[in-house]
Design a protein around this motif. Structure first.
Motif, PDB file in Angstrom:
ATOM      1  N   CYS A 181       0.969  -1.632  -0.497  1.00 20.60           N
ATOM      2  CA  CYS A 181      -0.281  -0.205   0.090  1.00 20.60           C
ATOM      3  C   CYS A 181       0.747   1.142   0.099  1.00 20.60           C
ATOM      4  N   ASP A 182       0.213   2.262   0.133  1.00 13.88           N
ATOM      5  CA  ASP A 182       0.921   3.426   0.210  1.00 13.88           C
ATOM      6  C   ASP A 182       1.434   3.754   1.698  1.00 13.88           C
ATOM      7  N   ASP A 183      -0.027   4.521   2.204  1.00 15.47           N
ATOM      8  CA  ASP A 183       0.518   4.935   3.525  1.00 15.47           C
ATOM      9  C   ASP A 183      -0.475   3.786   4.459  1.00 15.47           C
ATOM     10  N   VAL A 184       0.672   3.823   6.102  1.00 14.58           N
ATOM     11  CA  VAL A 184      -0.797   3.653   6.627  1.00 14.58           C
ATOM     12  C   VAL A 184      -0.886   4.370   7.647  1.00 14.58           C
ATOM     13  N   ALA A 185      -1.499   3.875   9.030  1.00 19.54           N
ATOM     14  CA  ALA A 185      -2.065   4.704  10.725  1.00 19.54           C
ATOM     15  C   ALA A 185      -0.440   5.185  11.141  1.00 19.54           C
ATOM     16  N   ASP A 186      -1.027   5.730  11.627  1.00 18.54           N
ATOM     17  CA  ASP A 186       0.223   6.766  12.044  1.00 18.54           C
ATOM     18  C   ASP A 186       0.707   5.789  13.545  1.00 18.54           C
ATOM     19  N   GLY A 187      -0.096   4.975  13.492  1.00 11.66           N
ATOM     20  CA  GLY A 187      -0.383   4.124  14.692  1.00 11.66           C
ATOM     21  C   GLY A 187       0.654   2.881  14.893  1.00 11.66           C
ATOM     22  N   VAL A 188       0.371   2.662  13.345  1.00 11.28           N
ATOM     23  CA  VAL A 188       1.464   1.174  12.555  1.00 11.28           C
ATOM     24  C   VAL A 188       2.404   1.594  12.175  1.00 11.28           C
ATOM     25  N   LYS A 189       2.867   2.947  11.928  1.00 14.90           N
ATOM     26  CA  LYS A 189       4.322   3.098  11.593  1.00 14.90           C
ATOM     27  C   LYS A 189       5.596   2.191  11.621  1.00 14.90           C
ATOM     28  N   GLY A 190       5.321   3.042  12.914  1.00 16.52           N
ATOM     29  CA  GLY A 190       6.578   1.997  13.496  1.00 16.52           C
ATOM     30  C   GLY A 190       6.915   0.524  12.997  1.00 16.52           C
ATOM     31  N   TYR A 191       5.427   0.110  13.376  1.00 17.77           N
ATOM     32  CA  TYR A 191       5.880  -1.460  13.245  1.00 17.77           C
ATOM     33  C   TYR A 191       6.659  -1.227  11.262  1.00 17.77           C
ATOM     34  N   ARG A 192       6.122  -1.306  10.507  1.00 21.00           N
ATOM     35  CA  ARG A 192       6.738  -0.944   9.136  1.00 21.00           C
ATOM     36  C   ARG A 192       7.805  -0.528   8.714  1.00 21.00           C
ATOM     37  N   ASN A 193       8.594   0.260  10.406  1.00 20.06           N
ATOM     38  CA  ASN A 193       9.904   1.081   9.140  1.00 20.06           C
ATOM     39  C   ASN A 193      10.710   0.366  10.433  1.00 20.06           C
ATOM     40  N   LEU A 194      10.372  -0.763  11.533  1.00 21.39           N
ATOM     41  CA  LEU A 194      11.670  -1.165  12.368  1.00 21.39           C
ATOM     42  C   LEU A 194      11.711  -1.089  13.046  1.00 21.39           C
ATOM     43  N   GLU A 195      11.148  -0.271  14.133  1.00 20.15           N
ATOM     44  CA  GLU A 195      11.328   0.887  14.870  1.00 20.15           C
ATOM     45  C   GLU A 195      10.969   0.007  16.434  1.00 20.15           C
ATOM     46  N   TRP A 196      12.343  -0.091  16.698  1.00 19.55           N
ATOM     47  CA  TRP A 196      12.044  -1.010  18.228  1.00 19.55           C
ATOM     48  C   TRP A 196      10.814  -0.059  19.173  1.00 19.55           C
ATOM     49  N   SER A 197      11.033   1.250  19.537  1.00 21.48           N
ATOM     50  CA  SER A 197       9.716   1.372  20.030  1.00 21.48           C
ATOM     51  C   SER A 197       8.629   1.536  19.962  1.00 21.48           C
ATOM     52  N   ALA A 198       8.137   1.041  18.652  1.00 18.41           N
ATOM     53  CA  ALA A 198       7.063   0.439  18.403  1.00 18.41           C
ATOM     54  C   ALA A 198       7.076  -0.794  18.890  1.00 18.41           C
ATOM     55  N   TYR A 199       7.279  -2.213  18.922  1.00 20.31           N
ATOM     56  CA  TYR A 199       8.041  -2.865  19.491  1.00 20.31           C
ATOM     57  C   TYR A 199       7.738  -2.991  21.179  1.00 20.31           C
ATOM     58  N   SER A 200       8.378  -2.057  22.180  1.00 19.57           N
ATOM     59  CA  SER A 200       8.559  -1.756  23.229  1.00 19.57           C
ATOM     60  C   SER A 200       7.739  -1.636  24.138  1.00 19.57           C
ATOM     61  N   SER A 201       6.446  -0.750  23.679  1.00 17.94           N
ATOM     62  CA  SER A 201       5.155  -0.218  23.955  1.00 17.94           C
ATOM     63  C   SER A 201       3.914  -1.335  23.543  1.00 17.94           C
ATOM     64  N   SER A 202       4.373  -2.771  23.045  1.00 18.26           N
ATOM     65  CA  SER A 202       3.468  -4.065  23.044  1.00 18.26           C
ATOM     66  C   SER A 202       3.395  -4.456  23.131  1.00 18.26           C
ATOM     67  N   LEU A 203       4.773  -5.430  23.345  1.00 20.78           N
ATOM     68  CA  LEU A 203       5.321  -6.177  23.973  1.00 20.78           C
ATOM     69  C   LEU A 203       4.319  -7.747  23.817  1.00 20.78           C
ATOM     70  N   GLY A 204       3.165  -6.887  25.376  1.00 24.83           N
ATOM     71  CA  GLY A 204       2.602  -8.153  25.718  1.00 24.83           C
ATOM     72  C   GLY A 204       1.296  -8.309  25.038  1.00 24.83           C
ATOM     73  N   ASN A 205       1.188  -7.830  23.448  1.00 29.14           N
ATOM     74  CA  ASN A 205      -0.308  -7.575  22.782  1.00 29.14           C
ATOM     75  C   ASN A 205       0.170  -8.587  21.677  1.00 29.14           C
ATOM     76  N   TYR A 206       0.915  -8.204  20.816  1.00 29.02           N
ATOM     77  CA  TYR A 206       0.874  -8.490  19.432  1.00 29.02           C
ATOM     78  C   TYR A 206       2.196  -9.748  18.945  1.00 29.02           C
ATOM     79  N   THR A 207       2.987  -9.601  19.663  1.00 27.05           N
ATOM     80  CA  THR A 207       3.930 -10.484  19.900  1.00 27.05           C
ATOM     81  C   THR A 207       3.805 -11.827  20.970  1.00 27.05           C
ATOM     82  N   ASN A 208       2.883 -12.234  21.963  1.00 26.44           N
ATOM     83  CA  ASN A 208       3.078 -13.566  22.546  1.00 26.44           C
ATOM     84  C   ASN A 208       2.453 -14.624  22.273  1.00 26.44           C
ATOM     85  N   TRP A 209       2.876 -14.991  22.207  1.00 26.38           N
ATOM     86  CA  TRP A 209       3.319 -16.709  21.583  1.00 26.38           C
ATOM     87  C   TRP A 209       2.136 -18.138  22.856  1.00 26.38           C
ATOM     88  N   GLY A 210       1.537 -17.315  23.950  1.00 28.67           N
ATOM     89  CA  GLY A 210       0.858 -18.274  24.529  1.00 28.67           C
ATOM     90  C   GLY A 210      -0.140 -18.757  23.680  1.00 28.67           C
TER      91      GLY A 210
END
Length: 526
Positions: free
Chosen positions: A70-99
């Motif tokens: 796509c061309d654009d993604v919402a501001d709140g998820v651009k950190g994932y798209r750019n491999l910004e570690w700050s995006a992952y550090s703020s959501s480690l308990g949600n979307y990267t939980n392997w439980g």
């Protein structure tokens, strides 16, 4: 089609898996539970319900956003798209939980460990249900390997000891072992449930879905190691399915694919594995947000979320794809997918204007810059007045979540054959092109060029269906096609885990042996 009533842990089966921080609500013994075949099936239905939770989440995973075309993604998820570690550090308990993955592995292990306790069930049927469970166990280890690389191997179900991560090759070996143990399953038209009735749901495993899983595992290993022996094995497993030796799967027309396979008809002619999505299993009245069954659902806007297309054109914080970018991908005007996947792509839209007396005054034409995805087109709107989702309260789209279909596997085999310098790779590619109304491929058959064309065809054919990120990584195109920090990754970064999820904080809570991936252990401190 038989509907599946998913039982979400209908009674707590978990023992004390402190190594994963999985807590049991109540201490319940299952040693005297298995009195009939129905008792086994009830556990298996819980496995299916857990699979649904993993692959049909309410919100999308980071890798969905990372690989989205796509061309654009919402501001709140651009950190994932750019491999910004700050995006992952703020959501480690949600979307990267392997439980959730280990919950399924636990249930599969529990069935296998307790098979000697099954009563009033024939050995043949015991083998059948254990094989069903092993398919899902193999699928979970495969997904763990793709998402995290290194991951723990689940211990015995009553073993609460801490478990360290194992290398990715070990995780994949467990995936292969479990899948191979499921090879005793029959073809999909020979599946039966505990009552002896025919199973029509393609969420149940069959020999076709097992061999498709094996093909995908070997192809992933081929991309990981660049070794032709894995491409050969992937090609062999894919061929058994494509050539009809593991079930009669067929390509449908492009129109039927959209209207029937991906729609409410839930036609399974082309489907190898799917996840059941229906109103019987979901309480849609109380559903309070949109259910993203596929990555591509993030591109839904006009006319499903709004009838004001100018609002889409003027938005600056929405996920969108331009007409130009779609036309760049579907670069042949004869491609039937332009019509079936997109709503009047780039065509002018008449806009009526009313005068002060509310009578039609003028009509002007609006030329959209952005494309409107229409691959799924049967909207489900909330009728609950207490749910606040705006003027058009979209909560989902009708249809199952197709995990694998035949076109996907044919293109995977084309990829394998291209790596092996097998000329039949072009035949597989052309089979998908011809279904889409295109002429046969006449471009370069040099391996690198042909592989790129196969990748592009996967982009066109599977748009929005699968997580494109895994295709990009398997083909090795991540520096070129991904954004931000992906473009500057070194070989050392990749080796140390930059292309995998970081380990969620949940996994560290009670496991003293857990370690973060090397790449993320450095960057999550920044």
């Amino acid at each position: 089609m038989k509907k599946l009533i998913f039982l979400v842990l209908f009674f707590p089966l978990f023992s004390c898996n402190d190594w994963l921080d999985v807590e049991s609500e109540v201490s319940v013994t299952y040693r005297n539970y298995f009195q009939s075949e129905q008792d086994i099936e009830d556990i298996f239905i819980t496995i299916l319900g857990n699979e649904k939770k993993i692959f049909a989440p309410l919100s999308q995973e980071p890798f969905d956003w990372t690989g989205m075309y796509c061309d654009d993604v919402a501001d709140g998820v651009k950190g994932y798209r750019n491999l910004e570690w700050s995006a992952y550090s703020s959501s480690l308990g949600n979307y990267t939980n392997w439980g959730g993955f280990y919950s399924i592995i636990y249930l599969a292990n529990m069935l296998e460990e307790n098979r000697h306790r099954f009563q009033n069930v024939s050995e043949e049927r015991i083998n059948y249900w254990i094989a069903q469970a092993n398919f899902f166990k193999g699928l979970m280890y495969f997904e763990l390997a793709r998402r995290w690389g290194e991951a723990p191997i689940a211990p015995a179900t009553e073993d609460a000891s801490a478990q360290a991560k194992s290398p990715v090759d070990t995780v994949l070996a467990y995936a292969l072992r479990a899948a191979e143990a499921a090879l005793v399953l029959p073809k999909y038209d020979q599946l039966t449930d505990a009552s002896g009735a025919a199973v029509t749901s393609r969420q149940f495993a069959s020999i076709g879905s097992v061999r498709t899983l094996l093909a995908n595992i070997y192809a992933w290993m081929g991309g990981l190691h660049g070794d032709n022996k894995y491409w050969e094995k992937a090609e062999e497993q894919a061929s058994l399915v494509i050539d009809g030796k593991a079930g009669a799967y067929s390509l449908v027309s492009m129109k039927d694919l959209v209207e029937k396979t991906l729609g409410s008809a839930r036609d399974v002619t082309e489907v190898i594995h799917t996840i059941e999505m229906n109103g019987q299993d979901d309480d849609r009245y109380y559903q309070g947000s949109f259910w993203n069954s596929y990555p591509g659902f993030a591109l839904f806007n006009y006319p499903y979320t709004t009838t004001d297309f100018e609002k889409i054109e003027n938005a600056v914080k929405e996920t969108r794809i331009s007409v130009a970018k779609v036309q760049e991908l579907y670069n042949d005007e004869n491609d039937l997918r332009i019509k079936e996947y997109w709503l009047n792509l780039g065509e002018p839209i008449p806009v009526t204007q009313m005068n002060s007396e509310q009578k039609l005054d003028t009509i002007r034409w609006f030329y959209p810059n952005f494309a409107y995805l229409n691959k799924w087109r049967e909207a489900i709107y909330s009728v609950n007045p207490d749910v606040n989702l705006g003027d058009r309260p979209l909560i989902g789209m009708e249809g199952n979540r197709v995990y694998w279909r035949l076109a996907d596997l044919i293109l995977l085999r084309a990829e394998c054959r291209a790596h092996l310098d097998n000329a039949d790779a072009v035949k597989d590619l052309n089979r998908i092109r011809e279904r889409a109304g295109l002429m046969g491929y006449v471009g370069s058959t040099v391996k690198e060029n042909l592989l790129r064309e196969i990748f592009n065809e996967r982009d066109r054919e599977l748009f929005g269906e699968t997580c494109r990120y895994y295709d990009v990584v398997r083909f090795g195109y991540y520096r070129e096609l991904l954004e931000g920090n992906f473009k500057t990754l070194t070989e050392s970064d990749v080796k140390e885990g930059a292309l995998y999820y970081p380990v969620s904080q949940n996994a560290f809570n009670k496991n003293t042996l857990m370690k973060q991936n090397t790449y993320w252990s450095w960057h999550l401190q920044d």
